[in-house]
Design a protein around this motif. Sequence first.
Motif, PDB file in Angstrom:
ATOM      1  N   THR A 110     135.132 -32.798 -70.069  1.00  8.80           N
ATOM      2  CA  THR A 110     134.653 -34.117 -69.669  1.00  8.80           C
ATOM      3  C   THR A 110     133.226 -34.292 -70.189  1.00  8.80           C
ATOM      4  OG1 THR A 110     133.915 -33.210 -67.547  1.00  8.80           O
ATOM      5  CG2 THR A 110     136.090 -34.220 -67.618  1.00  8.80           C
ATOM      6  N   VAL A 111     133.018 -35.385 -70.891  1.00 10.17           N
ATOM      7  CA  VAL A 111     131.711 -35.669 -71.505  1.00 10.17           C
ATOM      8  C   VAL A 111     131.375 -37.136 -71.252  1.00 10.17           C
ATOM      9  CG1 VAL A 111     130.330 -35.559 -73.612  1.00 10.17           C
ATOM     10  CG2 VAL A 111     132.296 -34.022 -73.343  1.00 10.17           C
ATOM     11  N   ILE A 112     130.106 -37.410 -70.979  1.00 11.01           N
ATOM     12  CA  ILE A 112     129.611 -38.786 -70.948  1.00 11.01           C
ATOM     13  C   ILE A 112     128.530 -38.905 -72.002  1.00 11.01           C
ATOM     14  CG2 ILE A 112     128.331 -40.514 -69.620  1.00 11.01           C
ATOM     15  CD1 ILE A 112     129.811 -39.667 -67.156  1.00 11.01           C
ATOM     16  N   PHE A 113     128.636 -39.943 -72.824  1.00 13.38           N
ATOM     17  CA  PHE A 113     127.753 -40.133 -73.976  1.00 13.38           C
ATOM     18  C   PHE A 113     127.119 -41.520 -73.884  1.00 13.38           C
ATOM     19  CE2 PHE A 113     126.682 -41.578 -78.147  1.00 13.38           C
ATOM     20  CZ  PHE A 113     126.384 -40.470 -78.916  1.00 13.38           C
ATOM     21  N   GLY A 114     125.811 -41.590 -74.051  1.00  9.45           N
ATOM     22  CA  GLY A 114     125.165 -42.897 -74.066  1.00  9.45           C
ATOM     23  C   GLY A 114     123.651 -42.764 -74.084  1.00  9.45           C
ATOM     24  N   ASN A 115     122.982 -43.880 -74.332  1.00  4.37           N
ATOM     25  CA  ASN A 115     121.526 -43.864 -74.218  1.00  4.37           C
ATOM     26  C   ASN A 115     121.139 -44.162 -72.772  1.00  4.37           C
ATOM     27  OD1 ASN A 115     121.521 -46.762 -73.908  1.00  4.37           O
ATOM     28  ND2 ASN A 115     121.692 -46.935 -76.137  1.00  4.37           N
ATOM     29  N   VAL A 116     119.864 -44.051 -72.476  1.00  2.00           N
ATOM     30  CA  VAL A 116     119.419 -44.223 -71.099  1.00  2.00           C
ATOM     31  C   VAL A 116     119.769 -45.613 -70.585  1.00  2.00           C
ATOM     32  CG1 VAL A 116     117.395 -44.343 -69.597  1.00  2.00           C
ATOM     33  CG2 VAL A 116     117.587 -42.506 -71.293  1.00  2.00           C
ATOM     34  N   THR A 117     119.636 -46.618 -71.435  1.00  2.00           N
ATOM     35  CA  THR A 117     119.916 -47.995 -71.024  1.00  2.00           C
ATOM     36  C   THR A 117     121.367 -48.160 -70.592  1.00  2.00           C
ATOM     37  OG1 THR A 117     118.213 -48.837 -72.527  1.00  2.00           O
ATOM     38  CG2 THR A 117     119.861 -50.406 -71.728  1.00  2.00           C
ATOM     39  N   THR A 118     122.305 -47.644 -71.387  1.00  2.00           N
ATOM     40  CA  THR A 118     123.726 -47.793 -71.034  1.00  2.00           C
ATOM     41  C   THR A 118     124.112 -46.887 -69.878  1.00  2.00           C
ATOM     42  OG1 THR A 118     124.366 -46.147 -72.712  1.00  2.00           O
ATOM     43  CG2 THR A 118     124.355 -48.464 -73.372  1.00  2.00           C
TER      44      THR A 118
ATOM     45  N   ASP B 138     128.262 -34.388 -62.405  1.00  2.80           N
ATOM     46  CA  ASP B 138     129.336 -33.392 -62.434  1.00  2.80           C
ATOM     47  C   ASP B 138     130.028 -33.225 -63.777  1.00  2.80           C
ATOM     48  OD1 ASP B 138     128.785 -33.058 -59.785  1.00  2.80           O
ATOM     49  OD2 ASP B 138     130.511 -34.187 -59.058  1.00  2.80           O
ATOM     50  N   VAL B 139     129.879 -34.171 -64.700  1.00  2.41           N
ATOM     51  CA  VAL B 139     130.582 -34.100 -65.971  1.00  2.41           C
ATOM     52  C   VAL B 139     130.217 -32.796 -66.692  1.00  2.41           C
ATOM     53  CG1 VAL B 139     128.793 -35.291 -67.323  1.00  2.41           C
ATOM     54  CG2 VAL B 139     131.185 -35.524 -67.972  1.00  2.41           C
ATOM     55  N   ASP B 140     131.168 -32.248 -67.475  1.00  2.99           N
ATOM     56  CA  ASP B 140     130.916 -30.969 -68.160  1.00  2.99           C
ATOM     57  C   ASP B 140     129.682 -31.032 -69.052  1.00  2.99           C
ATOM     58  OD1 ASP B 140     133.128 -29.727 -67.020  1.00  2.99           O
ATOM     59  OD2 ASP B 140     134.473 -30.374 -68.620  1.00  2.99           O
ATOM     60  N   LEU B 141     129.527 -32.143 -69.779  1.00  3.02           N
ATOM     61  CA  LEU B 141     128.377 -32.299 -70.668  1.00  3.02           C
ATOM     62  C   LEU B 141     127.901 -33.742 -70.614  1.00  3.02           C
ATOM     63  CD1 LEU B 141     126.492 -31.140 -72.919  1.00  3.02           C
ATOM     64  CD2 LEU B 141     128.177 -31.986 -74.579  1.00  3.02           C
ATOM     65  N   LEU B 142     126.602 -33.928 -70.463  1.00  3.95           N
ATOM     66  CA  LEU B 142     125.987 -35.248 -70.513  1.00  3.95           C
ATOM     67  C   LEU B 142     125.166 -35.352 -71.791  1.00  3.95           C
ATOM     68  CD1 LEU B 142     125.301 -37.985 -69.168  1.00  3.95           C
ATOM     69  CD2 LEU B 142     123.353 -36.834 -68.089  1.00  3.95           C
ATOM     70  N   VAL B 143     125.464 -36.359 -72.605  1.00  2.00           N
ATOM     71  CA  VAL B 143     124.737 -36.578 -73.852  1.00  2.00           C
ATOM     72  C   VAL B 143     123.847 -37.811 -73.684  1.00  2.00           C
ATOM     73  CG1 VAL B 143     124.883 -37.010 -76.327  1.00  2.00           C
ATOM     74  CG2 VAL B 143     126.610 -35.580 -75.202  1.00  2.00           C
ATOM     75  N   ILE B 144     122.531 -37.607 -73.785  1.00  2.00           N
ATOM     76  CA  ILE B 144     121.563 -38.699 -73.684  1.00  2.00           C
ATOM     77  C   ILE B 144     121.031 -38.968 -75.081  1.00  2.00           C
ATOM     78  CG2 ILE B 144     119.432 -39.499 -72.597  1.00  2.00           C
ATOM     79  CD1 ILE B 144     119.903 -37.408 -70.393  1.00  2.00           C
ATOM     80  N   ASP B 145     121.456 -40.070 -75.653  1.00  2.00           N
ATOM     81  CA  ASP B 145     121.106 -40.396 -77.033  1.00  2.00           C
ATOM     82  C   ASP B 145     119.845 -41.265 -77.075  1.00  2.00           C
ATOM     83  OD1 ASP B 145     121.616 -40.334 -79.823  1.00  2.00           O
ATOM     84  OD2 ASP B 145     122.498 -42.335 -79.727  1.00  2.00           O
ATOM     85  N   ASP B 146     118.973 -40.998 -78.051  1.00  2.00           N
ATOM     86  CA  ASP B 146     117.765 -41.815 -78.281  1.00  2.00           C
ATOM     87  C   ASP B 146     116.845 -41.876 -77.067  1.00  2.00           C
ATOM     88  OD1 ASP B 146     117.689 -42.528 -80.915  1.00  2.00           O
ATOM     89  OD2 ASP B 146     118.904 -44.320 -80.676  1.00  2.00           O
TER      90      ASP B 146
END
Length: 286
Positions: free
Chosen positions: A170-178, A204-212
């Motif tokens: 489980t991954v969540i991907f997005g910038n801070v705004t989204t 709780d997601v396996d990986l959180l990706v914070i872009d930009d």
Amino acid sequence: MKRMHQPALTTNSTNNEDDCGLVDDPRYEPEPCPYCGRMLKHKAYSLFGKLFGTHLERCNCPGAVAERERLYQEQLKKQQEEELRRKMERIEWLFQQSRLGKRFRARVFETFEIRDYNKKAFEIALDYAKNFDMYKEKGEGLFITGGYGVGKTHLAAAITNYLIRNKMATVIFGNVTTLLGRLRSAYSDDSEYEETQILKELYDVDLLVIDDLGKEKPTPWVEEKLYNVINERYENYRPIIVTSNLELEEIERRLETCGGAIVSRIIEMCRGVKIVGPDFRKEKIL
């Protein structure tokens, strides 16, 4: 199966406790094997003098063996197709939950253009994706920094794609705004979600990706929520990947309220990956 006209049968053993196992069932007439014609008996399990589980014995002639193998392969194929269907449904659900945009679904390792200046970053990202279970256990992530158009987001998206497709993570991907925009919407009267529910997903997601990181408007509310998310993951050894055009010192200065605490946790949680190179987007129009 033709049943003979006989009363319910019990075995002839004088000691019913010892009478258990596979025996001939005389209640049914033998049937010929459709491939070799051999007469096959009906077998049943005997337990305490009673018979149950009656079935026709198997023939080991080539025709019967081949038919059993055909049926096995047919069943195996259906099982594999069903497993694949369920897997694809799960992957699609994971992509929807990840919030990874359609454009970024094509940003995989195979489409990354490797150059001298980004080769090391590519190798680190690929190793991270392939060995994610190990990095996840340690709560270790990546901080990928560099100028515009050097491939930071592509690598973060490639990791996301790999983990969803190959590890069902489980991954969540997005910038801070989204990422925080959905949280902000929870305060509206017609929101389908509560703040605690949205935060739990980010926690709780396996990986959180914070872009930009650093590109957003640094309001006190944004900084507070961003710190809460990163700190919660920090305390529970849940990894993050952060990409930014800024160095850590610049991020700290830009995030005036919580910048120091955020940067401190990023330093402890993430391996630094710096890419120095030209903007590939500009190269396309020159």
